[in-house]
Design an enzyme around this catalytic site. Structure first.
Site, mmCIF file in Angstrom:
data_model
loop_
_atom_site.group_PDB
_atom_site.id
_atom_site.type_symbol
_atom_site.label_atom_id
_atom_site.label_comp_id
_atom_site.label_asym_id
_atom_site.label_seq_id
_atom_site.Cartn_x
_atom_site.Cartn_y
_atom_site.Cartn_z
ATOM 1 N N GLY A 46 -50.917 -18.508 -16.827
ATOM 2 C CA GLY A 46 -52.249 -17.962 -17.035
ATOM 3 C C GLY A 46 -52.241 -16.601 -17.685
ATOM 4 N N CYS A 47 -51.127 -15.881 -17.601
ATOM 5 C CA CYS A 47 -51.030 -14.520 -18.123
ATOM 6 C C CYS A 47 -50.637 -14.534 -19.599
ATOM 7 C CB CYS A 47 -49.992 -13.744 -17.309
ATOM 8 S SG CYS A 47 -49.581 -12.136 -18.009
ATOM 9 N N PRO A 48 -51.416 -13.894 -20.473
ATOM 10 C CA PRO A 48 -51.084 -13.920 -21.903
ATOM 11 C C PRO A 48 -49.798 -13.189 -22.241
ATOM 12 C CG PRO A 48 -52.897 -12.396 -21.497
ATOM 13 C CD PRO A 48 -52.668 -13.147 -20.220
#
Length: 334
Positions: A46-48
């Site tokens: 979920g973390c870019p």
């Protein structure tokens, strides 16, 4: 009412710096020498910032060289940060030590650690410690330090255009990365986590001015930001654009324009990377690291926004867009 987190300072979003900054080197005499099977990459899809490292690991064909341990795409509801919970097919426990929370890995590396428990984490299994937790540095290690373990044609020295961070373009790539990071990659967070109207206004207009600038670069007809070859600049921008219409536009109120309706060249650039599931240049790295997770982006950001701004309101996850990523036409392919 709960208090805003450390990210909030007088209504403005401030991102603290990463803390572990060692490097893996191809030099066998270095503190952290490149070795097959020695290192593990911990991340949440979920973390870019973590997504960047997952893309480069796949691009460089390092899947059998560096282990990948995937946490939940969202932080724990209990407020304990990134978690192994088995959701959506992720790992139920840390495979090395049986841990549940990423923070416990940080404490294993340093029992006195008092910073932020962020992803990605590049872990040294031999010495049971964190090498680095700064994504921009991890991806550069992946470019060439492990090249002796990958097929010759995928080594940076043999790539057309000089690789992902070619020497002749480093100054230009660094300059573009700088303004893209400040106004786009981090700019969406400055909007979404703003605690005051004036802070939001200070950042939303520069965000879209930079998207206009990127659109103008791609309008020249080139497939990538620096011409005919994929570079680090494309990778760093991609993870933000992949989340834009499905999360930042709604959850973070970055809604002056959308990528799909207002930026035709940027939209085509994104879709070329996303839908390329077999091209030799990408090996499907963008699609494989995005498609399984894109439907969870909005939920993760909705929960994060509530936590960072200190809101007591119920977390409402926006539904849509109906089509997460629009198809790529045959005539749009490279």
């Amino acid at each position: 009412m709960s208090q805003p987190t450390e990210y909030q300072k007088d209504g403005h979003f401030t991102r603290p710096a990463s803390t572990f900054r060692d490097f893996i080197s191809a030099d066998p005499n270095s503190k952290f020498p490149a070795e097959k099977g020695r290192y593990a990459l911990y991340l949440s899809p979920g973390c870019p910032w973590a997504h960047r490292t997952m893309i480069v690991r796949a691009l460089k064909r390092l899947e059998d060289v560096i282990d990948l341990y995937i946490l939940s795409p969202s932080m724990s509801k209990e407020g304990w940060g990134w978690v192994f919970d088995g959701s959506h097919g992720t790992l139920p426990k840390d495979p090395l030590y049986g841990l549940t929370y990423l923070r416990d890995l940080y404490f294993k590396a340093d029992p006195e650690f008092n910073g932020r428990f962020t992803v990605p984490v590049l872990w040294d299994k031999k010495n049971a410690t964190i090498v680095n937790n700064e994504s921009s540095e991890i991806i550069r290690m992946f470019y060439s330090e492990f090249d002796e373990f990958v097929p010759e044609r995928f080594r940076e020295v043999n790539k057309p255009g000089g690789g992902l961070y070619p020497e002749n373009l480093r100054k230009e790539i660094d300059e573009l990365n700088d303004w893209v990071y400040n106004t786009v990659n981090n700019g969406v967070y400055k909007c979404g986590f703003a605690g005051k109207q004036e802070s939001y206004d200070e950042n939303v207009y520069p965000l879209f001015e930079s998207l206009d600038r990127l659109e103008a670069i791609l309008a020249k007809g080139q497939p990538f930001l620096f011409g005919n070859h994929l570079t680090e600049a494309d990778i760093r921008l991609y993870t933000t654009i992949a989340r834009f219409d499905v999360a930042y536009h709604s959850v973070f109120q970055c809604n002056l324009k959308s990528i799909r309706h207002d930026y035709p060249f940027l939209h085509r650039w994104f879709r070329r990377l996303y839908w390329d599931d077999g091209h030799d240049k990408t090996a499907g790295a963008f699609h494989r690291t995005t498609a399984p997770w894109i439907k969870f982006y909005a939920e993760g950001y909705s929960r994060a926004r509530s936590k960072v701004t200190g809101s007591q309101a119920a977390v409402i996850v926006p539904r849509g867009p109906a089509v997460l990523v629009e198809p790529l036409k045959d005539e749009e392919r490279i």
